[in-house]
Design a protein around this motif. Structure first.
Motif, PDB file in Angstrom:
ATOM      1  N   LEU A  17      39.803  37.325  55.620  1.00  0.00           N
ATOM      2  CA  LEU A  17      40.113  38.755  55.608  1.00  0.00           C
ATOM      3  C   LEU A  17      40.590  39.132  54.220  1.00  0.00           C
ATOM      4  CD1 LEU A  17      40.625  41.511  57.010  1.00  0.00           C
ATOM      5  CD2 LEU A  17      42.906  40.652  57.587  1.00  0.00           C
ATOM      6  N   VAL A  18      39.927  40.136  53.626  1.00  0.00           N
ATOM      7  CA  VAL A  18      40.242  40.571  52.266  1.00  0.00           C
ATOM      8  C   VAL A  18      40.650  42.041  52.346  1.00  0.00           C
ATOM      9  CG1 VAL A  18      39.417  40.636  49.890  1.00  0.00           C
ATOM     10  CG2 VAL A  18      38.369  39.040  51.519  1.00  0.00           C
ATOM     11  N   GLU A  19      41.940  42.306  52.231  1.00  0.00           N
ATOM     12  CA  GLU A  19      42.454  43.668  52.427  1.00  0.00           C
ATOM     13  C   GLU A  19      43.736  43.839  51.631  1.00  0.00           C
ATOM     14  OE1 GLU A  19      42.989  47.112  52.852  1.00  0.00           O
ATOM     15  OE2 GLU A  19      41.522  46.735  54.444  1.00  0.00           O
ATOM     16  N   ASP A  20      43.781  44.862  50.773  1.00  0.00           N
ATOM     17  CA  ASP A  20      44.974  45.084  49.954  1.00  0.00           C
ATOM     18  C   ASP A  20      45.975  46.036  50.605  1.00  0.00           C
ATOM     19  OD1 ASP A  20      43.158  47.224  49.533  1.00  0.00           O
ATOM     20  OD2 ASP A  20      44.149  47.736  47.650  1.00  0.00           O
ATOM     21  N   ASP A  21      45.547  46.817  51.581  1.00  0.00           N
ATOM     22  CA  ASP A  21      46.436  47.769  52.255  1.00  0.00           C
ATOM     23  C   ASP A  21      47.200  47.046  53.366  1.00  0.00           C
ATOM     24  OD1 ASP A  21      47.169  50.719  52.883  1.00  0.00           O
ATOM     25  OD2 ASP A  21      46.511  49.878  54.814  1.00  0.00           O
ATOM     26  N   ALA A  22      48.528  47.054  53.274  1.00  0.00           N
ATOM     27  CA  ALA A  22      49.361  46.291  54.208  1.00  0.00           C
ATOM     28  C   ALA A  22      49.157  46.725  55.662  1.00  0.00           C
ATOM     29  CB  ALA A  22      50.833  46.411  53.818  1.00  0.00           C
ATOM     30  N   PHE A  23      49.063  48.031  55.921  1.00  0.00           N
ATOM     31  CA  PHE A  23      48.886  48.509  57.287  1.00  0.00           C
ATOM     32  C   PHE A  23      47.538  48.058  57.862  1.00  0.00           C
ATOM     33  CE2 PHE A  23      47.264  51.596  60.359  1.00  0.00           C
ATOM     34  CZ  PHE A  23      48.253  51.496  61.335  1.00  0.00           C
ATOM     35  N   ALA A  24      46.464  48.265  57.110  1.00  0.00           N
ATOM     36  CA  ALA A  24      45.131  47.866  57.576  1.00  0.00           C
ATOM     37  C   ALA A  24      45.067  46.348  57.751  1.00  0.00           C
ATOM     38  CB  ALA A  24      44.060  48.340  56.604  1.00  0.00           C
ATOM     39  N   ASP A  45      42.702  40.703  47.454  1.00  0.00           N
ATOM     40  CA  ASP A  45      41.664  41.326  46.632  1.00  0.00           C
ATOM     41  C   ASP A  45      40.440  40.425  46.551  1.00  0.00           C
ATOM     42  OD1 ASP A  45      41.793  39.565  44.260  1.00  0.00           O
ATOM     43  OD2 ASP A  45      43.709  40.538  43.858  1.00  0.00           O
ATOM     44  N   GLY A  46      39.381  40.985  46.005  1.00  0.00           N
ATOM     45  CA  GLY A  46      38.123  40.272  45.936  1.00  0.00           C
ATOM     46  C   GLY A  46      38.163  39.032  45.068  1.00  0.00           C
ATOM     47  N   GLN A  47      38.936  39.054  43.994  1.00  0.00           N
ATOM     48  CA  GLN A  47      39.029  37.866  43.144  1.00  0.00           C
ATOM     49  C   GLN A  47      39.678  36.718  43.900  1.00  0.00           C
ATOM     50  OE1 GLN A  47      37.629  37.337  39.975  1.00  0.00           O
ATOM     51  NE2 GLN A  47      38.073  35.287  40.748  1.00  0.00           N
ATOM     52  N   ALA A  48      40.725  37.010  44.642  1.00  0.00           N
ATOM     53  CA  ALA A  48      41.367  35.961  45.450  1.00  0.00           C
ATOM     54  C   ALA A  48      40.395  35.422  46.497  1.00  0.00           C
ATOM     55  CB  ALA A  48      42.627  36.510  46.114  1.00  0.00           C
ATOM     56  N   ALA A  49      39.554  36.294  47.031  1.00  0.00           N
ATOM     57  CA  ALA A  49      38.543  35.854  48.003  1.00  0.00           C
ATOM     58  C   ALA A  49      37.522  34.935  47.342  1.00  0.00           C
ATOM     59  CB  ALA A  49      37.848  37.065  48.621  1.00  0.00           C
ATOM     60  N   ILE A  50      37.055  35.301  46.160  1.00  0.00           N
ATOM     61  CA  ILE A  50      36.096  34.463  45.430  1.00  0.00           C
ATOM     62  C   ILE A  50      36.720  33.101  45.136  1.00  0.00           C
ATOM     63  CG2 ILE A  50      34.900  34.182  43.217  1.00  0.00           C
ATOM     64  CD1 ILE A  50      34.381  37.257  43.345  1.00  0.00           C
ATOM     65  N   SER A  65      36.063  42.496  54.667  1.00  0.00           N
ATOM     66  CA  SER A  65      36.616  42.920  53.381  1.00  0.00           C
ATOM     67  C   SER A  65      36.712  44.431  53.262  1.00  0.00           C
ATOM     68  CB  SER A  65      35.726  42.393  52.244  1.00  0.00           C
ATOM     69  OG  SER A  65      36.213  42.841  50.987  1.00  0.00           O
ATOM     70  N   ASP A  66      37.810  44.860  52.664  1.00  0.00           N
ATOM     71  CA  ASP A  66      37.960  46.245  52.248  1.00  0.00           C
ATOM     72  C   ASP A  66      36.990  46.482  51.089  1.00  0.00           C
ATOM     73  OD1 ASP A  66      38.968  48.825  51.886  1.00  0.00           O
ATOM     74  OD2 ASP A  66      40.691  48.160  50.728  1.00  0.00           O
ATOM     75  N   TRP A  67      36.600  47.718  50.899  1.00  0.00           N
ATOM     76  CA  TRP A  67      35.707  48.077  49.791  1.00  0.00           C
ATOM     77  C   TRP A  67      36.501  48.300  48.509  1.00  0.00           C
ATOM     78  CZ3 TRP A  67      30.357  50.141  50.189  1.00  0.00           C
ATOM     79  CH2 TRP A  67      29.861  50.599  48.964  1.00  0.00           C
ATOM     80  N   ASN A  68      37.505  49.163  48.596  1.00  0.00           N
ATOM     81  CA  ASN A  68      38.226  49.632  47.415  1.00  0.00           C
ATOM     82  C   ASN A  68      39.498  48.805  47.215  1.00  0.00           C
ATOM     83  OD1 ASN A  68      38.967  51.152  45.233  1.00  0.00           O
ATOM     84  ND2 ASN A  68      39.794  52.840  46.438  1.00  0.00           N
ATOM     85  N   MET A  69      39.423  47.864  46.257  1.00  0.00           N
ATOM     86  CA  MET A  69      40.563  46.986  45.969  1.00  0.00           C
ATOM     87  C   MET A  69      40.670  46.781  44.467  1.00  0.00           C
ATOM     88  SD  MET A  69      40.023  43.979  48.803  1.00  0.00           S
ATOM     89  CE  MET A  69      38.351  43.655  48.238  1.00  0.00           C
ATOM     90  N   PRO A  70      41.847  46.372  44.005  1.00  0.00           N
ATOM     91  CA  PRO A  70      41.996  46.070  42.580  1.00  0.00           C
ATOM     92  C   PRO A  70      41.268  44.775  42.219  1.00  0.00           C
ATOM     93  CG  PRO A  70      44.019  45.544  43.769  1.00  0.00           C
ATOM     94  CD  PRO A  70      43.098  46.214  44.745  1.00  0.00           C
ATOM     95  N   ASP A  76      31.661  44.238  44.960  1.00  0.00           N
ATOM     96  CA  ASP A  76      31.423  43.128  44.039  1.00  0.00           C
ATOM     97  C   ASP A  76      31.536  41.782  44.763  1.00  0.00           C
ATOM     98  OD1 ASP A  76      30.948  44.829  41.899  1.00  0.00           O
ATOM     99  OD2 ASP A  76      33.047  44.819  41.265  1.00  0.00           O
ATOM    100  N   LEU A  77      32.474  41.684  45.691  1.00  0.00           N
ATOM    101  CA  LEU A  77      32.604  40.471  46.498  1.00  0.00           C
ATOM    102  C   LEU A  77      31.351  40.255  47.335  1.00  0.00           C
ATOM    103  CD1 LEU A  77      34.136  38.064  47.702  1.00  0.00           C
ATOM    104  CD2 LEU A  77      35.221  39.688  49.299  1.00  0.00           C
ATOM    105  N   LEU A  78      30.857  41.317  47.963  1.00  0.00           N
ATOM    106  CA  LEU A  78      29.630  41.227  48.761  1.00  0.00           C
ATOM    107  C   LEU A  78      28.463  40.733  47.899  1.00  0.00           C
ATOM    108  CD1 LEU A  78      27.906  41.721  51.306  1.00  0.00           C
ATOM    109  CD2 LEU A  78      27.771  44.143  50.616  1.00  0.00           C
TER     110      LEU A  78
END
Length: 136
Positions: A17-24, A45-50, A65-70, A76-78
């Motif tokens: 699971l790749v998500e920067d928003d704590a609630f989501a 974030d996507g870099q941590a996922a990679i 994965s969330d779309w909009n992350m730092p 880009d992860l996809l």
């Protein structure tokens, strides 16, 4: 709360699971656990996922994965995932409901996407659809 929450076989899934928003992130983790998914790695974030995908011995069965992350976006992860693991199931979460985002995701072979905010039932339905499990 989801009715008939646990899905047979989901306890075997390894999910990233790749998500920067704590609630989501909390909502997704809660729903995944209700579905019986306990093998869950969460990154922000996507870099941590990679990094997880490249340096871990773990083989993931699903990426959510969330779309909009730092750093590295979900898109880009996809793209990275499709270069290396062409058939890896990938579910995109996005707050962008416009057609252009949908087209871009589809062009990059996303398996499914959910517009945020999402309900637990929507997440369950999308995961079941990715794995071609029919609701009972």
């Amino acid at each position: 709360m989801l009715e008939d929450t646990k899905v047979a076989g989901f306890e075997k899934l390894q999910v990233l699971l790749v998500e920067d928003d704590a609630f989501a992130q909390r909502l997704a983790v809660s729903v995944l656990k209700q579905l019986g998914i306990t093998k869950l790695v969460v990154v922000k974030d996507g870099q941590a996922a990679i990094d997880q995908l490249n340096h871990e011995d773990t083989r993931y069965d699903l990426i959510i994965s969330d779309w909009n992350m730092p750093n590295v976006t979900g898109l880009d992860l996809l793209k990275h995932v499709r270069k290396t693991w062409e058939n890896m199931p990938f579910l995109m979460l996005t707050g962008n409901a416009n057609e252009e985002f949908v087209r871009i995701a589809q062009a990059n072979k996303v398996d499914a996407y959910i517009i945020k905010p999402f309900s637990p039932a929507q997440l369950k339905q999308k995961i079941m659809a990715i794995f071609r499990i029919k609701p009972v």
